[in-house]
Design an enzyme around this catalytic site. Structure first.
Site, PDB file in Angstrom:
ATOM      1  N   ILE A 665      68.799  31.639  29.243  1.00 52.58           N
ATOM      2  CA  ILE A 665      67.550  32.145  29.825  1.00 52.58           C
ATOM      3  C   ILE A 665      66.615  31.032  30.253  1.00 52.58           C
ATOM      4  O   ILE A 665      65.564  31.283  30.851  1.00 52.58           O
ATOM      5  CB  ILE A 665      66.796  33.074  28.844  1.00 52.58           C
ATOM      6  CG1 ILE A 665      66.475  32.347  27.526  1.00 52.58           C
ATOM      7  CG2 ILE A 665      67.573  34.344  28.595  1.00 52.58           C
ATOM      8  CD1 ILE A 665      65.597  33.163  26.589  1.00 52.58           C
ATOM      9  N   ASP A 800      51.372  18.358  24.237  1.00 55.75           N
ATOM     10  CA  ASP A 800      51.809  18.922  25.512  1.00 55.75           C
ATOM     11  C   ASP A 800      51.308  20.359  25.645  1.00 55.75           C
ATOM     12  O   ASP A 800      52.072  21.271  25.971  1.00 55.75           O
ATOM     13  CB  ASP A 800      53.330  18.863  25.629  1.00 55.75           C
ATOM     14  CG  ASP A 800      53.812  19.043  27.078  1.00 55.75           C
ATOM     15  OD1 ASP A 800      53.002  18.824  27.999  1.00 55.75           O
ATOM     16  OD2 ASP A 800      54.980  19.399  27.282  1.00 55.75           O
TER      17      ASP A 800
END
Length: 976
Positions: A665, A800
């Site tokens: 995915i 991040d």
């Protein structure tokens, strides 16, 4: 007395002595049992066969009774058996610092009445610290960074008049004024109260503690002026007052502290000049950055024989720097950036060959770079940007072997970049834009293989771009715009697999756009406009996920790829009259060649190609099936180690059976992601990461297309497991377990069905998010980050934070995810730093390029960008913002009046909620303050977001004047 009586007495004494020894042995064995899970060898010889005075860490007195327990730094873990420990009748020293001890400290500690030295610092205790008024002989108390909280028993110290050391900082105590009880302890020589929630003013009676050698009050909420009485502390060796809210001038009389070597009052609101420091000739370190100090740097600083560190950045200092500054001792570091200094750079700060940092950016310095620094091989950071410096750059500067940043941009330098650049093996950032540099860029640039960011823009460089630039495998940003480069774009750029930002605009580049640019997996921004590029736009560019694409003003021809013909790239192809498009109205429509024979040829060609594609597809399908079987069989043959962090309802085989192509995915830099559907209906997400050690790989390389890129495991995997395995929070993604083998590793997470916030806001599958949902996503994500920063034993820095790392469950509740870059703040209080810029273009805080320091405030900046995305619906980088500008710059440009501010809000948000959105926008602006210290903590962000809950209608319009009051004058004029 009969002769039998002395013998009887002696026998009784021996029995009593033996009983005491037996009791002490039992106490030590109790300690061993309580801490038996520790990863240490110190207890190996702690047993009844050995004398207790020979036990490692134990010191006895003349009567062979335990006097000292010294077990600091021994990797101990567990809860202390204080009730047993305090039964040692002669114990006067208990030293257990720098371990991983936990639990509470009970009132049993009061039974250790002979203690003179107590060190429980740097551990993970919880709860309040008890009253210790019975420890009247105590001289040294170390509790710093030990985990204690609540109200500290300051009153219990009043009776401890022998105290020489009180070190209780770095704990989350309840806020309190400066503890008056300490002012009666006249023997104090060491007082460490940093970061323990002290507020109010520094009392004038601090001057009565005349034995003080060290006074540290940093990281508190102190306000008011520094009292002049502090000048009575003539024995002071160190004075630390940084990161408070102190005001006024440096007090008259400070000159009396002639023994002072370390002085730090940075990050306050101090004003006035530095004249009081002229007389402190023993100063080794002067730290006064981020204040409002003015006047000149005293000429006497140039004669300080011990000075090795001078940090005065972000003040209002004027005049010239002393020419002899730093020429006497082993000078280490100077940062006088962001002042109004004039004159030349002092030439001899590296005279002793020890200097590591020279930072003087954003002043009015003139003259040339002294040639002496070309030989300063210890230099790690050289930053003189935004001045009026001129002349040529000494050749040796380019090739300094340890330098990791060269920043000379926005000056008037001339001449070439020399071949010495190939010697700069540690160089990570090269910022030389906006000068008058000329000549060809030497091929040796490709030998500086640590380069992460290159900015050569706005110069007069000519010739070809070095063909071997693709050897720079760590390169993430390359700016060559506004030069005179010619020739072709090197095809080798496709090998720079970390490249995210590429700008070659406004040169004279020719030839075709290399199709290899489409192979750059992380490319986020591509601007090659204003050149002489020809040929067709490569179809390979369609695979990129770009926030900015600009191919305008070239000589491109042919069809604009359909996948690039989208609204986000409007204007990206202008100035190329040879282009055609089926969907963009401003271009001519593409038409097939006329003529029957041409049509027939086209049909035959299509049929032939189609047949070939079909045959290749069948062969590829069969080959893929074979590889899948080989891969699945190979996975089953591995020996796997499962570490669970939650109760598991699945087995190892359930996961391994699902690592196959049809379950893929997603793909990322650190591995592939698979969706796993369990028999009980539960869904999981599994990240597959390869180990780094290629010699241990057993699989055939043919499995790589299924399993993803190899060699990316260790750092990302270790960081993610270390961080997530210990975290339990509703807004942080849940890691169920890790499954590791010699060759690869699997991380098993909860599956979040609604994808990422980025997908919902920006992709072609984006869906409408009402304001209430957006607000709840913002608040939930903020709470997740608050937990990371404030709720863990040690703060976790994500590094991040971005909308694609905020995942959404079936109810659109957010989870912070992807901790591949996360770092836990070290137990010694130092923040992690890196020479590689972590994060994603558009979200990176400005201090990354300035100091390399990574801390919680950098996460706050990135979260502010996410808030701006939620409010505006725009990406962090959009063509409409302009060159080298991002959403923060764009928002800042809109803060002129109420109408302009309201235009920031996403048009899909109803008018009735726009005022609520503006309240959140104000928080986003605070989070993205240019100066890190001016940003709120995530704890404050959560509080502000809760106060901004929809329907609490408070209209807030942010203006430049409001920003100026936040002591952040450059907030609305950030440089690119």
């Amino acid at each position: 007395m009969s002769p039998a009586y002395p013998s009887l007495f002696f026998l009784c004494f021996l029995c009593l002595f033996s009983a005491i020894k037996s009791d002490e042995l039992q106490v030590l064995l109790d300690i061993k049992t309580a801490l038996q899970k520790s990863n240490t060898n110190v207890f190996n010889s702690w047993d009844a066969r050995n004398p207790i005075c020979k036990f490692p860490g134990i010191t006895c007195d003349a009567r062979n009774s335990v006097k000292e327990i010294e077990l600091s730094n021994q990797n101990l873990t567990g809860a202390l058996p204080l009730k047993s420990i305090c039964q040692l009748p002669s114990l006067d020293r208990l030293s257990l610092g720098f371990n991983s001890l936990y639990g509470t400290i009970t009132n049993d500690l009061n039974s250790c009445t002979k203690l003179q030295y107590l060190d429980l610092g740097n551990n993970f205790f919880t709860g309040p610290f008890p009253d210790i008024s019975s420890l009247s002989q105590l001289q040294h108390l170390y509790l710093n960074q030990s985990g204690f909280g609540g109200a500290f028993p300051w009153k219990s110290l009043t009776n401890l008049t022998n105290l020489v050391t009180v070190s209780v900082g770095d704990n989350q105590f309840d806020p309190t004024p400066f503890p008056a009880e300490l002012l009666s302890l006249k023997n104090l020589s060491w007082l460490y109260l940093a970061n323990c929630s002290i507020q109010g003013t520094i009392p004038e009676s601090i001057g009565d503690l005349t034995e003080l050698v060290n006074l540290e009050l940093s990281d508190n909420n102190l306000s008011g002026e520094i009292p002049w009485q502090i000048s009575k502390l003539e024995k002071l060796w160190q004075l630390e007052l940084y990161n408070n809210s102190l005001t006024g001038r440096l007090p008259v009389g400070l000159r009396n502290l002639t023994n002072l070597e370390n002085f730090d009052a940075s990050m306050n609101y101090l004003e006035g000049d530095l004249s009081e420091l002229r007389f402190l000739t023993n100063l080794v370190s002067i730290q006064l950055y981020e204040n409002e100090l003015s006047g000149e740097v005293p000429a006497e600083f140039g004669e300080f024989k011990k000075l090795v560190n001078l940090s005065l950045y972000t003040n209002k200092l004027t005049g010239t720097l002393p020419s002899t500054l730093g020429s006497w001792a082993n000078f280490d570091f100077i940062d006088v950036s962001e002042n109004n200094l004039t004159g030349p750079i002092p030439p001899d700060m590296c005279k002793k060959g020890t200097m590591r940092g020279l930072l003087m950016l954003q002043n009015n310095l003139t003259g040339e770079i002294p040639a002496t620094y070309a030989n300063c091989v210890t230099l790690e950071r050289f930053r003189v940007s935004k001045n009026s410096l001129s002349g040529t750059v000494p050749g040796g500067i380019w090739g300094l072997p340890n330098v990791n940043i060269i920043d000379i941009q926005m000056n008037q330098f001339e001449g070439p970049m020399t071949a010495d650049i190939g010697k700069a093996k540690a160089l990570g950032q090269l910022f030389i834009g906006n000068n008058r540099l000329s000549g060809e860029v030497p091929e040796e640039l490709s030998q500086a293989t640590s380069l992460v960011s290159i900015q050569l823009n706005d110069n007069q460089f000519a010739g070809n771009i070095p063909e071997k630039i693709g050897d720079l495998k760590q390169l993430s940003s390359l700016h060559l715009e506004k030069n005179m480069f010619s020739g072709q774009i090197p095809d080798s750029l496709g090998s720079c697999t970390s490249l995210s930002d590429l700008n070659m605009a406004d040169n004279s580049l020719s030839g075709a756009i290399p199709s290899s640019l489409g192979d750059l997996p992380t490319l986020n921004s591509l601007n090659i406009s204003g050149n002489r590029l020809s040929g067709q736009i490569p179809d390979s560019l369609s695979s990129l996920k770009l926030s900015l694409l600009d191919l305008s003003d070239n000589r491109l021809t042919g069809r604009i790829p359909q996948s690039l013909s989208i609204e986000a790239y409007n204007g990206s192809f202008a100035g190329n009259p040879g282009l055609c498009s089926e969907t963009i109205g401003s271009f001519r429509r593409c038409s097939p060649k006329s003529g029957v024979s041409s049509s027939v040829r086209t049909i035959i060609l299509c049929f032939a190609v189609g047949s070939l594609v079909l045959l290749l597809a069948i062969a590829g399908y069969m080959h893929l099936k074979k590889k899948e079987k080989d891969h699945e069989r190979s996975l089953k043959e591995e020996s796997w180690d499962v570490k669970s962090f939650h109760v598991l309802t699945f087995s190892e085989d359930d996961i391994l059976d699902s690592i196959k192509q049809e379950n893929l995915i997603g793909k990322g830099g650190s591995g592939n992601v698979y969706k796993v559907a369990l028999a009980n209906g539960k869904e999981l997400a599994v990240k597959h990461i390869w180990n780094t050690d290629s010699s241990s790989r057993k699989r055939s390389i043919s499995t790589a297309p299924i399993l993803g890129k190899r060699g990316q495991k260790s750092k990302e995997f270790d960081a993610e497991v270390q961080t997530l395995s210990s975290i339990r929070h509703v807004n942080v993604v849940k890691l169920y377990c890790s499954i590791t083998s010699e060759d690869s590793s699997l991380l098993v997470y909860e599956y979040l069905p609604n994808g990422s916030l980025w997908d919902r806001l920006h992709t072609s599958q984006k869906m409408e998010l009402d304001w209430q949902t957006r607000y709840e996503i913002a608040l939930g994500a903020a709470k997740g980050l608050e937990y990371l920063h404030h709720g863990c034993d040690r703060p976790v820095i994500h590094r991040d934070v971005k909308s694609s790392n905020i995942l959404l469950d079936e109810f659109f509740k957010p989870r912070i995810a992807d901790f591949g870059l996360a770092k836990i703040v070290q137990a010694n209080g130092g923040k992690d730093s890196t020479h590689v810029i972590a994060g994603t273009h558009g979200y990176i805080a400005p201090e990354y390029g300035y100091t390399y320091k990574v801390n919680e405030k950098s996460d706050v900046y990135s979260f502010g960008v996410v808030l701006m995305e939620l409010i505006s619906g725009k990406r962090p980088i959009e063509p409409e913002y302009g060159d080298n500008r991002d959403i923060v710059d764009w928002v800042s440009s809109k803060l002129k009046n109420k109408e302009s501010v309201l235009s920031i809000v996403d048009s899909r948000i109803p008018e009735s909620f726009k005022e609520d959105a503006i309240k959140v926008l104000r928080i986003a602006i605070l989070c993205t303050a240019r100066v890190a210290a001016m940003r709120p903590t995530m704890r404050s962000v959560v509080q502000m977001l809760e106060d901004a809950e929809p329907c609490k209608l408070v209209s807030i319009v942010v203006s430049k004047e409001a920003a100026n009051k936040r002591k952040d004058p450059e907030m609305f004029n950030q440089d690119p």
